[in-house]
Design an enzyme around this catalytic site. Structure first.
Site, PDB file in Angstrom:
ATOM      1  N   ASP A  27       0.887  -1.161   0.000  1.00  0.00           N
ATOM      2  CA  ASP A  27       0.000   0.000   0.000  1.00  0.00           C
ATOM      3  C   ASP A  27       0.927   1.213   0.000  1.00  0.00           C
ATOM      4  OD1 ASP A  27      -1.635   2.104   0.616  1.00  0.00           O
ATOM      5  OD2 ASP A  27      -2.214   1.396   2.605  1.00  0.00           O
ATOM      6  N   LYS A  64       2.931  11.286  -3.571  1.00  0.00           N
ATOM      7  CA  LYS A  64       1.849  10.626  -4.311  1.00  0.00           C
ATOM      8  C   LYS A  64       0.893  11.642  -4.929  1.00  0.00           C
ATOM      9  CE  LYS A  64      -1.614   7.077  -3.325  1.00  0.00           C
ATOM     10  NZ  LYS A  64      -2.017   6.125  -2.280  1.00  0.00           N
ATOM     11  N   GLU A  72      -7.210   0.760  -4.160  1.00  0.00           N
ATOM     12  CA  GLU A  72      -7.167   0.658  -2.688  1.00  0.00           C
ATOM     13  C   GLU A  72      -8.484   0.179  -2.075  1.00  0.00           C
ATOM     14  OE1 GLU A  72      -5.597   4.520  -1.806  1.00  0.00           O
ATOM     15  OE2 GLU A  72      -3.645   3.958  -2.625  1.00  0.00           O
ATOM     16  N   ASP A 102     -12.775   5.387   1.807  1.00  0.00           N
ATOM     17  CA  ASP A 102     -11.324   5.422   2.041  1.00  0.00           C
ATOM     18  C   ASP A 102     -10.824   6.867   2.037  1.00  0.00           C
ATOM     19  OD1 ASP A 102      -8.581   5.208   1.949  1.00  0.00           O
ATOM     20  OD2 ASP A 102      -8.504   3.822   0.266  1.00  0.00           O
TER      21      ASP A 102
END
Ligand code: AMP
Length: 608
Positions: free
Chosen positions: A8, A70, A171, A193
């Site tokens: 992850d 990211k 994810e 999420d």
């Protein structure tokens, strides 16, 4: 045995997991932590730091410490998101050669995939240390709402880290896999999420025999914990400015300290109702007098500052339910993922919207990596009963005359999928056709994400409209797009390379892979050398400690005196090699040191 790890790669933290004895397990790093900060730094001496060690020095080396990379991956330099990152980051973000965003650290420019690769490589090393052998394959997760450029760039990062990324998975889908793993359930589940940088919502059907089918997905790749932190920073900065007339944003070190303090306060307010932000000596006044920042913030204030952010996530949930053609009552379970779902207001809003309390059984920081490990094992082991049917989060299409976007593969289509389209020439003897490939939901092409363009060349010369070329657009299980073209009359195929508008060229990628592999070998060699040196030091210390006893025991025998003399010589040489740091010599003396230590232990044991 071939192993595949699940990673992850988070905005704030990353986590790695593996299947062990049929169960997914999170692998702790050397410090014993199950997650590792997604931070990278270069020290003054040019040393690369990753994870906790990078985070620990962030305040004193703010300009050379990267966090939240990211948010930049696969993005164009001119995008609003990159502009936002430039305003809130202490490190320098510059324009790359392909209109991409790059990061400058100590005068050297790094592409974002290179930075992410350093984090992936760290996760790989954590796994290799734990498993005691090399790991070459990985499943890496990305936010469901990542577009092709962002997925491609993440895959590039994996390659630079020396990993064969056998699958990119979303994810929330990974979280659902971990939630449903080993349970014999049939349920419609919503995965909410909210992480450090991104928000995703996916609605899935978990069916019999391990079938996980995503019905709809949506999100915002620039909505996450960082935005909550930014609201607290703004509040603190404005308060300070009205009191002292000084803008703390102008000072990079103060900004980094504010960032840390804001995040800390936000996390504390998840369990307490009030907390104090206390930053002594934050800046000097015009009269060279040290100024301190001290302010109490309540949970209520935080909730007011961030109300619209939480509301945005709820609006996206509403839209996704509509896209899935489901009502709130159809959702039988809500799985919360990401560190931000620890904020009580977030949990309340989700519960209010769906009309039920979210599930409590999953760990928000670990569930995504666990799901990636499950998927990895299933891909390796074909006997494994698990089917994952994901969807594309964005419509894939082309730009047509007049700047209008024409969708070919609609959003929420199950992947892998493909769609063919026939193009013809619009002029006589036209030998080339240019096609722009895009992803997005806007009618106006310019508002969508340009994935790249390709030119069909060497067309047959003919009257306009006579040359027909069938172009096939494909989205694979990673969500990555590829394009193929065929002249329908001649059957001639053209392999089309969609030139990414942001990201790396094949040549750049190769260079980065080579250089990273070289660094990895160096790192492993230096770790091995360090290990040998430590072992030598341990043996020297042990022999030193036993020496007086051994000398006493063997004092009466000539043979014993010879042996201790010899041992003295070995110790002297080994000590000299260690103090000089001469690794070849240390290695040479290891066997003799080991032998002497064993002999000394034996002598002492026999007489005790
Ligand atoms: P992730 O990307 O899932 O690792 O989530 C990281 C985000 O969760 C960061 O913005 C953290 O500040 C935030 N976070 C972690 N713990 C808490 C907490 N107890 N309360 C509020 N936010 C948190």
């Amino acid at each position: 045995m071939e192993r595949v790890i699940g990673i992850d790669l988070g905005t704030t933290n990353s986590c790695v997991a593996v299947m062990e004895n049929g169960a997914p397990t999170v692998i702790p790093n050397r410090g014993g932590y199950k997650t590792t900060p997604s931070m990278v730094a270069i020290t003054e001496a040019g040393k690369k730091l990753v994870g906790h060690i990078a985070k620990r020095q962030a305040i004193t080396n703010a300009e050379n410490t990267v966090f939240a990379a990211k948010r930049l991956i696969g993005r164009k330099f001119t995008s609003p998101q990159v502009k936002n990152a430039i305003a809130t980051s202490a490190y320098r973000i510059v324009e790359g050669p392909h209109a991409d965003a790059r990061i400058q650290l100590r005068g050297k420019t790094f592409s974002v995939p290179e930075i992410s690769a350093m984090i992936l490589q760290e996760m790989r090393v954590i796994a290799e240390d734990y498993l005691g052998g090399p790991v070459a394959k990985a499943v890496v997760t990305v936010p469901a709402y990542f577009n092709d450029n962002q997925r491609q760039a993440t895959k590039d990062a994996g390659a630079i880290a020396g990993l064969d990324v056998i699958r990119i998975i979303n994810e929330p889908t990974a979280a659902a896999l971990a939630y449903g793993f080993g349970k014999d359930i049939e349920k419609t589940v919503a995965v909410y999420d909210l992480g450090g940088g991104t928000f995703d919502i996916s609605i899935l059907e978990i069916g019999a025999h391990g079938v996980f089918r995503v019905i709809a997905t949506a999100g915002d790749t620039f909505l996450g914990g960082e935005d909550f932190d930014a609201r607290i920073i703004d509040w603190l900065v404005e308060g300070f400015q009205s009191e002292h007339g000084i803008d703390l944003r102008q000072d990079r070190m103060a900004l980094q300290r504010l960032k840390d303090a804001a995040e800390k306060a936000k996390c504390e307010l998840s369990s307490t109702r009030e907390t104090e932000v206390n930053l002594p000596f934050i800046i000097s006044s015009g009269r060279n007098e040290a100024l301190h920042l001290q302010r109490v913030i309540s949970r209520e204030t935080l909730e007011q500052l961030c109300e619209d952010l939480v509301d945005r996530t709820v609006d996206i949930c509403r839209q996704t339910l509509q896209d899935a053609q489901l009502g709130k009552e159809d959702i039988e379970e809500i799985v919360l993922v990401g560190g931000m779902t620890r904020m009580p207001r977030v949990v309340e809003s989700v519960a209010e919207f769906f009309g039920r309390d979210p599930c409590k059984g999953v760990h928000p920081d670990e569930v995504v990596a666990l799901g990636a490990a499950i998927q990895g094992a299933a891909l390796l082991d074909t006997k494994h009963e698990m089917v994952l049917l994901d969807v594309t989060p964005h419509t894939l299409g082309i730009l047509t005359a007049g700047g209008t976007f024409r969708g070919l593969i609609p959003q929420n289509t199950t992947v892998p999928t493909s769609r063919s389209e026939t193009f013809t020439t619009s002029r006589d003897n036209q030998t080339a056709v240019k096609i722009l490939v895009m992803q997005g939901e806007h009618e106006k092409g310019e508002q969508n994400e340009l994935l790249g363009e390709f030119v069909l060349t060497d067309l047959r010369k003919a009257t306009k409209g006579q040359v027909e070329i069938e172009v096939t657009f494909e989205i694979n299980a990673d969500g990555i797009v590829s394009v193929n073209a065929k002249d329908l009359e001649t059957g001639r195929q053209q392999a089309i390379q969609v030139t990414a508008t942001s990201g790396l060229t094949q040549q750049e990628l190769k260079q980065m892979i080579d250089s990273s592999q070289g660094e990895m070998l160096e790192r492993r060699a230096s770790e091995e050398e360090e290990g040998t040196k430590q072992e030598a030091q341990r043996l020297i210390a042990e022999i030193d400690k036993l020496f007086p006893q051994v000398e006493q025991i063997v004092a009466s025998s000539d043979f014993g005196r010879d042996a201790t003399e010899k041992a003295r010589g070995i110790l002297q040489k080994a000590r000299a090699a260690v103090s000089k740091g001469d690794h070849a010599a240390i290695k040479e003396h290891m066997e003799a040191l080991g032998r002497t230590a064993r002999m000394f232990r034996g002598v002492v044991q026999k007489t005790s």
